[in-house]
Design an enzyme around this catalytic site. Structure first.
Site, mmCIF file in Angstrom:
data_model
loop_
_atom_site.group_PDB
_atom_site.id
_atom_site.type_symbol
_atom_site.label_atom_id
_atom_site.label_comp_id
_atom_site.label_asym_id
_atom_site.label_seq_id
_atom_site.Cartn_x
_atom_site.Cartn_y
_atom_site.Cartn_z
ATOM 1 N N TYR A 50 43.482 45.532 63.037
ATOM 2 C CA TYR A 50 42.951 46.872 62.659
ATOM 3 C C TYR A 50 41.601 47.157 63.610
ATOM 4 O O TYR A 50 40.843 48.314 63.395
ATOM 5 C CB TYR A 50 42.374 47.046 61.355
ATOM 6 C CG TYR A 50 43.491 46.825 60.130
ATOM 7 C CD1 TYR A 50 44.749 46.780 60.785
ATOM 8 C CD2 TYR A 50 43.520 46.629 58.952
ATOM 9 C CE1 TYR A 50 45.952 46.533 59.925
ATOM 10 C CE2 TYR A 50 44.271 46.368 58.019
ATOM 11 C CZ TYR A 50 45.692 46.579 58.555
ATOM 12 O OH TYR A 50 46.781 46.107 57.444
ATOM 13 N N HIS A 108 50.598 38.117 59.911
ATOM 14 C CA HIS A 108 50.764 39.740 59.939
ATOM 15 C C HIS A 108 52.149 39.957 59.728
ATOM 16 O O HIS A 108 52.533 41.036 59.021
ATOM 17 C CB HIS A 108 50.062 40.455 61.036
ATOM 18 C CG HIS A 108 49.556 41.640 60.437
ATOM 19 N ND1 HIS A 108 48.508 42.385 61.048
ATOM 20 C CD2 HIS A 108 50.016 42.713 59.870
ATOM 21 C CE1 HIS A 108 48.382 43.713 60.443
ATOM 22 N NE2 HIS A 108 49.259 43.855 59.800
HETATM 23 N N1 LIG Z 1 50.541 44.137 56.217
HETATM 24 C C1 LIG Z 1 50.752 45.171 56.863
HETATM 25 O O1 LIG Z 1 51.665 45.274 57.739
HETATM 26 C C2 LIG Z 1 50.205 46.402 56.666
HETATM 27 C C3 LIG Z 1 50.703 47.946 57.018
HETATM 28 C C4 LIG Z 1 50.002 49.083 56.576
HETATM 29 C C5 LIG Z 1 48.970 49.074 55.815
HETATM 30 N N2 LIG Z 1 48.406 47.811 55.467
HETATM 31 C C6 LIG Z 1 47.416 47.763 54.512
HETATM 32 O O2 LIG Z 1 47.568 48.753 53.271
HETATM 33 C C7 LIG Z 1 46.737 49.615 53.093
HETATM 34 C C8 LIG Z 1 46.934 50.594 52.581
HETATM 35 O O3 LIG Z 1 47.949 51.458 53.048
HETATM 36 P P1 LIG Z 1 47.434 52.637 54.128
HETATM 37 O O4 LIG Z 1 46.218 52.748 54.454
HETATM 38 O O5 LIG Z 1 48.887 52.843 54.970
HETATM 39 O O6 LIG Z 1 48.082 54.083 53.080
HETATM 40 P P2 LIG Z 1 47.875 54.534 51.511
HETATM 41 O O7 LIG Z 1 46.792 53.499 50.765
HETATM 42 O O8 LIG Z 1 49.374 54.279 50.991
HETATM 43 O O9 LIG Z 1 47.604 55.835 51.525
HETATM 44 C C9 LIG Z 1 46.320 56.232 52.123
HETATM 45 C C10 LIG Z 1 46.207 57.827 52.147
HETATM 46 O O10 LIG Z 1 46.338 58.386 50.827
HETATM 47 C C11 LIG Z 1 45.274 59.237 50.653
HETATM 48 N N3 LIG Z 1 44.774 58.942 49.059
HETATM 49 C C12 LIG Z 1 44.305 57.885 48.456
HETATM 50 N N4 LIG Z 1 44.017 57.876 47.237
HETATM 51 C C13 LIG Z 1 44.806 59.057 47.002
HETATM 52 C C14 LIG Z 1 44.930 59.688 45.800
HETATM 53 N N5 LIG Z 1 44.588 59.322 44.539
HETATM 54 N N6 LIG Z 1 45.647 60.883 45.697
HETATM 55 C C15 LIG Z 1 46.183 61.805 46.829
HETATM 56 N N7 LIG Z 1 45.835 61.046 47.939
HETATM 57 C C16 LIG Z 1 45.344 59.604 47.985
HETATM 58 C C17 LIG Z 1 44.106 58.975 51.386
HETATM 59 O O11 LIG Z 1 43.539 59.795 51.823
HETATM 60 P P3 LIG Z 1 41.949 59.889 51.625
HETATM 61 O O12 LIG Z 1 40.984 58.830 52.393
HETATM 62 O O13 LIG Z 1 41.344 61.343 51.750
HETATM 63 O O14 LIG Z 1 41.657 59.696 49.832
HETATM 64 C C18 LIG Z 1 44.982 58.350 52.802
HETATM 65 O O15 LIG Z 1 45.288 59.305 53.409
HETATM 66 C C19 LIG Z 1 46.018 49.891 54.692
HETATM 67 O O16 LIG Z 1 44.449 50.256 54.651
HETATM 68 C C20 LIG Z 1 45.972 48.372 55.157
HETATM 69 O O17 LIG Z 1 44.853 47.734 54.602
HETATM 70 C C21 LIG Z 1 49.045 46.669 55.592
#
Ligand SMILES: NC(=O)c1ccc[n+]([C@@H]2O[C@H](COP(=O)([O-])OP(=O)(O)OC[C@H]3O[C@@H](n4cnc5c(N)ncnc54)[C@H](OP(=O)(O)O)[C@@H]3O)[C@@H](O)[C@H]2O)c1
Length: 278
Positions: A50, A108
């Site tokens: 990241y 990862h």
């Molecule tokens: N291990 C892996 O391979 C892997 C892969 C992908 C992700 N990850 C981890 O998982 C974490 C979360 O996944 P992600 O970042 O892809 O997406 P997510 O948490 O599913 O979604 C984030 C999005 O949702 C919005 N959001 C947050 N809360 C909300 C709510 N209550 N209502 C409406 N919209 C909302 C956010 O916008 P705002 O900021 O405007 O609130 C942002 O655009 C990552 O940050 C990372 O740490 C790991």
């Protein structure tokens, strides 16, 4: 902080919800992560790839919250799975974070065609023995990969962090984790801003509980004994997401949300059996 609604007997004790940090970097990233810590998040998820371990470490070190109250997770990238490279780059993660240990380190992606994930696992065991890491786990591993870790090292991961949301509920994998005492963390738990939260069912169920679709989805994860790690830059959503795990959904609502799942429900079709990320 609440405890998990469905008790899972695992090697590790996790908060019921964590904070995702992908794309949160630079000064704005430090501000968002600091806000999350001040709101009450105690599990912070980052990764070498990241390129924000610096921002995460700065927020952790300057938050005013005692280090021992925070669980900092990072992930070893695919390009450093050889034992010696893994050893060096685990140290590099800590230098970038400005911390002397990680609370949880994950591999990862398995990158099975490369065939090095057992070697990487041995490097994580070594890092734990050297006191650099408290707990070790994996991300995006299938049962066949975890079976190989156990066969070749005698050790199971404490955590498997996988893609999991109502369009891809991973029912069989979550049950397999439970049988093996592995905690399930959900990445992109809200569908990563790609339309999941517009599902009419989530809005309807939300009206019943007086909350929005995002909170309903996080309550659904909690009801299933899964630790979601949502990301938000918005302080109000950070708070309402954190509070969502205090909502108790009816079993019928949990089942109806799981029913939104579909075999091709992955966000970017990243099947760990073939997808590679370095
Ligand atoms: N291990 C892996 O391979 C892997 C892969 C992908 C992700 N990850 C981890 O998982 C974490 C979360 O996944 P992600 O970042 O892809 O997406 P997510 O948490 O599913 O979604 C984030 C999005 O949702 C919005 N959001 C947050 N809360 C909300 C709510 N209550 N209502 C409406 N919209 C909302 C956010 O916008 P705002 O900021 O405007 O609130 C942002 O655009 C990552 O940050 C990372 O740490 C790991």
């Amino acid at each position: 902080m609440t405890t998990l609604a469905v008790m899972v007997h695992t090697q590790i004790s996790l908060p019921p919800i964590g904070f995702g940090t992908v794309h949160l970097d630079g000064a704005a990233g430090v501000e968002a992560i600091t806000s999350a810590i001040h709101t009450g998040y105690r599990l912070i998820d980052t990764a070498y790839n990241y390129e924000n371990e610096g921002a995460v470490g700065l927020a952790v070190r300057t938050s005013g919250v005692p280090r021992e109250e925070l669980m900092v997770t990072s992930k070893l990238p695919g390009r450093y799975q050889e034992f010696d490279l893994a050893r060096t780059h685990i140290e590099e993660s800590l230098y970038r974070l400005g911390l002397d240990h990680l609370d949880l380190l994950l591999i990862h992606w398995p990158n099975p065609r490369k065939g090095l994930y057992v070697e990487a696992w041995k490097a994580l065991i070594d890092a734990r023995e050297r006191g650099l890491v408290r707990n070790i786990g994996v991300s995006n591993f299938l049962p066949e990969h975890i079976d190989r870790l156990r066969a070749e090292t005698g050790e199971l991961p404490a955590v498997n962090q996988v893609e999991l949301h109502p369009h891809f509920p991973q029912v069989d994998l979550v049950e397999w984790h439970r049988e093996h005492g592995i905690a399930t963390e959900a990445w992109s738990p809200l569908g990563s801003g790609r339309g999941l939260l517009s599902e009419p069912l989530l809005g309807e169920i939300g009206k019943k509980y007086g909350v929005g679709p995002g909170e309903i989805v996080l309550a659904w994860h909690h009801a299933r004994g899964i630790v979601p790690i949502p990301r938000s830059t918005n302080p109000q959503r950070q708070r309402s997401n954190l509070e969502a795990v205090t909502i108790t959904l009816d079993d019928a609502d949990v089942a109806a949300i799981t029913g939104l799942g579909r075999p091709d429900g992955r966000i970017k079709n990243q099947d760990p059996a073939i997808y590679e990320e370095f």
